[in-house]
Enzyme design. Sequence first.
Site, short mmCIF file in Angstrom:
data_model
loop_
_atom_site.label_atom_id
_atom_site.label_comp_id
_atom_site.label_asym_id
_atom_site.label_seq_id
_atom_site.Cartn_x
_atom_site.Cartn_y
_atom_site.Cartn_z
N LYS A 37 0.84 -1.20 0.00
CA LYS A 37 0.00 0.00 0.00
C LYS A 37 0.87 1.25 0.00
O LYS A 37 2.06 1.18 0.34
CB LYS A 37 -0.89 -0.02 1.24
N TYR A 250 15.85 30.19 7.38
CA TYR A 250 14.69 30.94 7.85
C TYR A 250 14.66 31.02 9.37
O TYR A 250 15.03 30.07 10.06
CB TYR A 250 13.39 30.26 7.38
C1 LIG Z 1 -0.23 -1.85 6.94
C2 LIG Z 1 -0.81 -3.15 7.34
C3 LIG Z 1 0.02 -4.24 7.64
C4 LIG Z 1 1.52 -4.16 7.71
O1 LIG Z 1 1.92 -3.46 8.86
P1 LIG Z 1 3.48 -3.24 9.20
O2 LIG Z 1 3.47 -2.72 10.59
O3 LIG Z 1 3.98 -2.24 8.22
O4 LIG Z 1 4.14 -4.54 9.05
C5 LIG Z 1 -0.59 -5.47 7.86
N1 LIG Z 1 -1.94 -5.60 7.83
C6 LIG Z 1 -2.76 -4.56 7.57
C7 LIG Z 1 -4.24 -4.78 7.57
C8 LIG Z 1 -2.23 -3.30 7.34
O5 LIG Z 1 -3.04 -2.28 7.09
#
Ligand SMILES: *Cc1c(COP(=O)(O)O)cnc(C)c1O
Length: 360
Positions: A37, A250
């Site tokens: 994702k 800045y």
């Molecule tokens: C993002 C996510 C993961 C992975 O989590 P990490 O902490 O990055 O390993 C697993 N399951 C779901 C449903 C997620 O949204």
Amino acid sequence: MDADTRRAWVDIDLGALQHNARTMATRAGRPILPMVKADAYGLGAVAVARALEPLDVWGFGIAAVREGEELRAAGIRRPILVFTPLLPSEFGEVRRLGLTPTFGDAAAIRQWVESGGGAWHLAIDTGMNRAGVPWREVEAIADAVRAHPPEGAFTHFHSAEHNDGSLAGQQQRFRDALQLLAAPIPLLHAENSSGIERQSPSPWSFARPGVFLYGVGGDVGAAVAPRPVASLRARIVELRTIEDGDTVSYSATYRAVGRRRIATLACGYADGYRRAFSNRGVALVRGTRVPVAGVITMDMTMLDVSDVACDVGDVATLIGGDGDELLDVNDAARLAALSPYELLVGLRLRVPRRYTGGAA
Ligand SMILES: *Cc1c(COP(=O)(O)O)cnc(C)c1O
């Protein structure tokens, strides 16, 4: 010098990514479903999925239909699960792309089935209170689940990186909910990266690592550690000497004590080097740690390089390794009190990516 490395860029080591994926699969004793994702946490979903597909991953996890569209267009054929709840207006597209939705609501399940159906997974909320049917309320959807059995069911841990017993508690709720449903569900899944770090082997069908693949370990007893994957690098584009009392950037928050040498990097917060690093960040220049001087600007960052001989054109490493020195994502995030997830996901605003390794 290729065009992408003239200014600022992210080096992504696909060999390290594959190593980390193998580490997760070995520790889980199960196949993995890499979470890709948010453009694979900012590192490029297509390149990451292509590097991981030959490792016999079960499938991939995403949050939005557009992410699945990109992966399908790139020729990724494995199952792709969408973990953020979908609206009925998206169902046609989901089906056309061959994505697998996740539901935790009887009305959504019925709408999915009535609009044509297809494989789906049941989300069971065991304490996150974000998405899925609350574990206490599974009876309310039991009829829908028995009438239209899902291919899989899953839950998500809220604190797997903490040794607080919550993982075991959530897993028990998951088991209780599954027992109440009394429906044959072929695939069950639960662990994120820290969950895999915490328990081995996995009691479930496959595991869902994300951040560990991209080089961020959870420090969960350090049974396994990831290799660094992403390095943010930028060239020095100017050098100047400033006098005692002169200020940098800045708001003049950095004031020189004595004569100092200041390097300007062609990288700012528009490249993902977050403003929170102002006066707190550290960079590696010729293998030496040097501090950020002043506020990070949109396009440039200044370093105090008084203690290291360097020239215009030299490469500074803001995240990652240089020689024997390593400033990994966790270390860098800590300097600025940032979440390592947010830091990674932001490394994609303007910087090109340069991939190395990755022949599986
Ligand atoms: C993002 C996510 C993961 C992975 O989590 P990490 O902490 O990055 O390993 C697993 N399951 C779901 C449903 C997620 O949204």
